[in-house]
Design a protein around this motif. Structure first.
Motif, short mmCIF file in Angstrom:
data_model
loop_
_atom_site.label_atom_id
_atom_site.label_comp_id
_atom_site.label_asym_id
_atom_site.label_seq_id
_atom_site.Cartn_x
_atom_site.Cartn_y
_atom_site.Cartn_z
N ASP A 55 0.84 -1.20 0.00
CA ASP A 55 0.00 0.00 0.00
C ASP A 55 0.87 1.24 0.00
O ASP A 55 1.43 1.63 1.03
CB ASP A 55 -0.91 -0.01 1.24
N LYS A 56 1.01 1.85 -1.19
CA LYS A 56 1.76 3.10 -1.30
C LYS A 56 1.25 3.86 -2.52
O LYS A 56 0.70 3.27 -3.45
CB LYS A 56 3.26 2.82 -1.44
N PRO A 57 1.38 5.16 -2.53
CA PRO A 57 0.89 5.96 -3.66
C PRO A 57 1.53 5.52 -4.97
O PRO A 57 2.74 5.32 -5.06
CB PRO A 57 1.29 7.39 -3.28
N GLY A 58 0.70 5.38 -6.00
CA GLY A 58 1.19 5.07 -7.33
C GLY A 58 1.58 3.63 -7.57
O GLY A 58 2.10 3.29 -8.64
N THR A 75 -8.36 -6.62 -19.98
CA THR A 75 -9.80 -6.68 -20.19
C THR A 75 -10.59 -6.59 -18.89
O THR A 75 -11.79 -6.38 -18.91
CB THR A 75 -10.18 -7.99 -20.90
N ARG A 76 -9.92 -6.79 -17.75
CA ARG A 76 -10.60 -6.66 -16.45
C ARG A 76 -9.57 -6.29 -15.40
O ARG A 76 -8.46 -6.82 -15.38
CB ARG A 76 -11.29 -7.96 -16.05
N LEU A 77 -9.97 -5.38 -14.50
CA LEU A 77 -9.13 -5.02 -13.37
C LEU A 77 -10.05 -4.92 -12.16
O LEU A 77 -10.97 -4.10 -12.14
CB LEU A 77 -8.42 -3.68 -13.62
N GLU A 78 -9.82 -5.75 -11.18
CA GLU A 78 -10.71 -5.83 -10.02
C GLU A 78 -9.87 -5.80 -8.75
O GLU A 78 -8.88 -6.53 -8.61
CB GLU A 78 -11.52 -7.12 -10.10
N SER A 79 -10.25 -4.95 -7.81
CA SER A 79 -9.49 -4.81 -6.57
C SER A 79 -10.21 -5.50 -5.42
O SER A 79 -11.41 -5.75 -5.47
CB SER A 79 -9.29 -3.33 -6.24
N ARG A 80 -9.46 -5.78 -4.39
CA ARG A 80 -9.99 -6.31 -3.13
C ARG A 80 -9.63 -5.35 -2.01
O ARG A 80 -8.62 -4.64 -2.09
CB ARG A 80 -9.40 -7.70 -2.84
N PRO A 81 -10.43 -5.27 -0.94
CA PRO A 81 -10.15 -4.33 0.15
C PRO A 81 -8.76 -4.54 0.75
O PRO A 81 -8.21 -5.64 0.74
CB PRO A 81 -11.25 -4.65 1.17
N LYS A 82 -8.23 -3.45 1.28
CA LYS A 82 -6.90 -3.48 1.90
C LYS A 82 -6.88 -4.43 3.09
O LYS A 82 -7.83 -4.47 3.88
CB LYS A 82 -6.51 -2.07 2.32
N THR A 83 -5.82 -5.18 3.22
CA THR A 83 -5.64 -6.10 4.35
C THR A 83 -4.28 -5.85 4.99
O THR A 83 -3.42 -5.18 4.43
CB THR A 83 -5.73 -7.56 3.90
N LEU A 84 -4.08 -6.40 6.17
CA LEU A 84 -2.82 -6.31 6.87
C LEU A 84 -2.21 -7.69 6.99
O LEU A 84 -2.91 -8.67 7.30
CB LEU A 84 -3.03 -5.72 8.28
N ASN A 85 -0.91 -7.79 6.71
CA ASN A 85 -0.24 -9.09 6.86
C ASN A 85 0.16 -9.30 8.32
O ASN A 85 -0.19 -8.50 9.21
CB ASN A 85 0.95 -9.21 5.92
N ALA A 86 0.90 -10.36 8.58
CA ALA A 86 1.27 -10.70 9.95
C ALA A 86 2.11 -9.63 10.61
O ALA A 86 2.15 -9.51 11.85
CB ALA A 86 2.02 -12.04 9.97
N LEU A 87 2.80 -8.82 9.82
CA LEU A 87 3.66 -7.76 10.36
C LEU A 87 2.91 -6.42 10.45
O LEU A 87 3.51 -5.40 10.80
CB LEU A 87 4.90 -7.60 9.48
N GLY A 88 1.64 -6.46 10.12
CA GLY A 88 0.85 -5.23 10.18
C GLY A 88 1.03 -4.33 8.99
O GLY A 88 0.63 -3.16 9.01
N MET A 118 8.35 -5.69 -7.86
CA MET A 118 7.37 -4.64 -7.59
C MET A 118 6.16 -5.13 -6.81
O MET A 118 5.36 -4.33 -6.34
CB MET A 118 6.89 -4.03 -8.92
N THR A 119 5.99 -6.43 -6.70
CA THR A 119 4.83 -7.02 -6.03
C THR A 119 5.28 -7.98 -4.95
O THR A 119 6.41 -8.49 -4.98
CB THR A 119 3.96 -7.77 -7.04
N THR A 120 4.41 -8.22 -3.99
CA THR A 120 4.69 -9.25 -3.00
C THR A 120 4.14 -10.60 -3.45
O THR A 120 4.45 -11.62 -2.86
CB THR A 120 4.06 -8.87 -1.65
N LYS A 121 3.30 -10.58 -4.49
CA LYS A 121 2.79 -11.82 -5.07
C LYS A 121 2.32 -11.53 -6.48
O LYS A 121 1.64 -10.52 -6.73
CB LYS A 121 1.62 -12.38 -4.25
N ALA A 122 2.70 -12.38 -7.42
CA ALA A 122 2.24 -12.26 -8.80
C ALA A 122 2.11 -13.67 -9.34
O ALA A 122 3.10 -14.37 -9.55
CB ALA A 122 3.21 -11.45 -9.65
N MET A 123 0.86 -14.12 -9.52
CA MET A 123 0.66 -15.50 -9.95
C MET A 123 -0.41 -15.59 -11.02
O MET A 123 -1.39 -14.85 -11.03
CB MET A 123 0.29 -16.39 -8.76
#
Length: 464
Positions: A55-58, A75-88, A118-123
């Motif tokens: 979570d950071k600008p841009g 063709t589609r871009l869908e977001s999910r609400p912000k979450t916190l990992n184990a480290l907050g 650039m990502t913490t997960k890309a699958m």
């Protein structure tokens, strides 16, 4: 199958059996009618990807520019609400669909390499396997002739079973339907003197009852179609004329079919605002009885309702929800169809009016369902009336050889549509689908792999 039970129940024949046949599929090839396109592959292949970003600008902007860099169309871009990992630490998940022939292509490999830092997960998400469904209007050619029984196949107790002239005529009309191709005009049928006389007998019996018990939307459309589609006592209207009128009003069209289709195949047509309609008529020896859907049921009962926008939208909602759905959900949708499009009632000024075609083409059951007096429809009994609720209607069993003991009543056609839409949205589906009327195609929100299947030939009685 429905039999004539007594003189009181004539014309309460099996008005609609198409959605209530077996929906079970077996692996196999879907063959096209002669001359029809063999569209067995999906449109431009798509790949689904799950991205987890800090979570950071841009952050999203930085990621998306690599899709542009490698010429990958999103063709589609869908977001999910912000979450916190184990480290907050805050994280965002994004689902991205983009066009690509293969997940192993050089472009996709380069994209994944660029996104790694650039990502913490890309699958890459695998395609979802779903029951086969048409993706373009032309693919209705692939299912239109998968009839569970054909119009010329009569059982021994059918009024026309021993009439070879009638059987030959049924075979002739079945051939017309089987040879029809999606982008052609519907062939005009030169109906015989006996056929027109049979139509007139039904017209005479229904006309007064429709004026009294049909919903206002039906009556308005019926009057307009007398003017624009050739509806009259002396003339059986042509499917192409009806299609031309309906497409201008609501985008619906008729399509000839030789016999009964499975639930899944029939409902798939509705997703394209297409109604599979027979072209034959009941036997002239018993004009007020039919053991199967015929043009009296299709053209007097169904067609006028498709000129109403709410009803047309309602019907398409059921069709879209059926695409790729499980057999269990297809049955629920088919039963909703039975209790609404076939036997639905609505309220008008404190009275019950019919909008279901099984009622609008049956003089006995129309009176039985709507009249406040008794006897009505030849019986002293009264049906049970329930508020329209698709969740209840979808599991409500029903008879096919007698008047319905239960009818579902909507406050209006708009109410019926709204509740059906909410119900469909709640079904567990592997994808969301939309119909694009400009391209006559079905858009889905993620990659799917359609498993081709051929329905088992079981009738409703055998599979219920």
């Amino acid at each position: 199958m429905l039999r004539a039970l007594s003189s009181r129940t004539v014309q309460r024949a099996r008005p609609f059996l198409r959605p209530f046949s077996s929906t079970v599929s077996q692996p196999g090839y879907v063959g096209a009618a002669q001359g029809a396109p063999r569209m067995t592959t999906d449109p431009v292949p798509k790949i689904s990807m799950l991205l987890e970003l800090r979570d950071k600008p841009g952050a999203l902007h930085e990621v998306l520019r690599y899709f542009w860099k490698y010429d990958l169309n999103i063709t589609r871009l869908e977001s999910r609400p912000k979450t916190l990992n184990a480290l907050g630490e805050a994280r965002f998940d994004f689902f991205v669909d983009f066009e690509s022939p293969s997940k192993n292509s050089t472009q996709v490999s380069s994209l994944l390499a660029s996104l790694e830092s650039m990502t913490t997960k890309a699958m890459i998400l695998d395609e979802k396997d779903v029951n086969w469904f048409p993706r373009h209007l032309s693919e209705l050619d692939l299912i239109a002739n998968r009839t569970l029984d054909a119009g010329a196949d009569l059982e021994s107790d059918h009024p026309g079973f021993n009439d070879q002239v009638y059987r030959d005529r049924r075979g002739e009309l079945a051939t017309v339907a089987q040879e029809y191709v999606w982008n052609e005009s519907i062939p005009r049928i030169d109906y015989t003197k006996d056929e027109v006389a049979t139509w007139a007998a039904v017209w005479d019996r229904m006309e007064g009852l429709l004026e009294k018990h049909a919903c206002s939307e039906y009556k308005s459309s019926f009057e307009a179609m007398k003017k624009h589609c050739g509806y009259s006592r002396e003339n059986i209207p042509q499917q192409q004329d009806i299609t031309d009128y309906l497409r201008d009003k609501t985008g619906f069209r008729m399509r000839p079919v030789a016999g009964l289709l499975s639930s899944r195949d029939f409902l798939a047509g509705l997703a394209f605002r297409t109604f599979f309609s027979t072209q034959y008529i009941r036997h002239h020896s018993m004009p007020l009885y039919t053991p199967e859907p015929d043009i009296c049921h299709e053209l007097l009962g169904h067609a006028p309702m498709f000129a109403d926008q709410d009803f047309a939208d309602f019907s398409q909602e059921i069709g879209l929800a059926s695409l790729g759905a499980s057999d269990e959900d297809v049955q629920k949708l088919a039963w909703c169809y039975w209790h609404s499009v076939e036997f639905g009632l609505c309220k008008e000024d404190g009275e019950y009016k019919a909008y279901g075609a099984g009622l609008l083409s049956s003089f006995g059951e129309l009176e039985y369902a709507c009249a406040d007096y008794r006897p009505a429809g030849g019986t002293e009994e009264r049906p049970e009336l329930k508020p329209w609720d698709p969740a209840v209607a979808g599991v409500q069993e029903f008879p096919i050889t007698t008047y319905q003991p239960i009818y579902f009543v909507a406050e209006s056609l708009n109410d019926a549509k709204s509740k059906m839409r909410s119900f469909c949205e709640g079904l567990k589906k592997p994808f969301l689908s939309r119909h694009n009327p400009n391209t006559d195609s079905i858009w889905v929100d993620r990659p799917v792999r359609r498993a081709v299947g051929v329905p088992e030939k079981k009738d409703f009685a055998a599979s219920a």
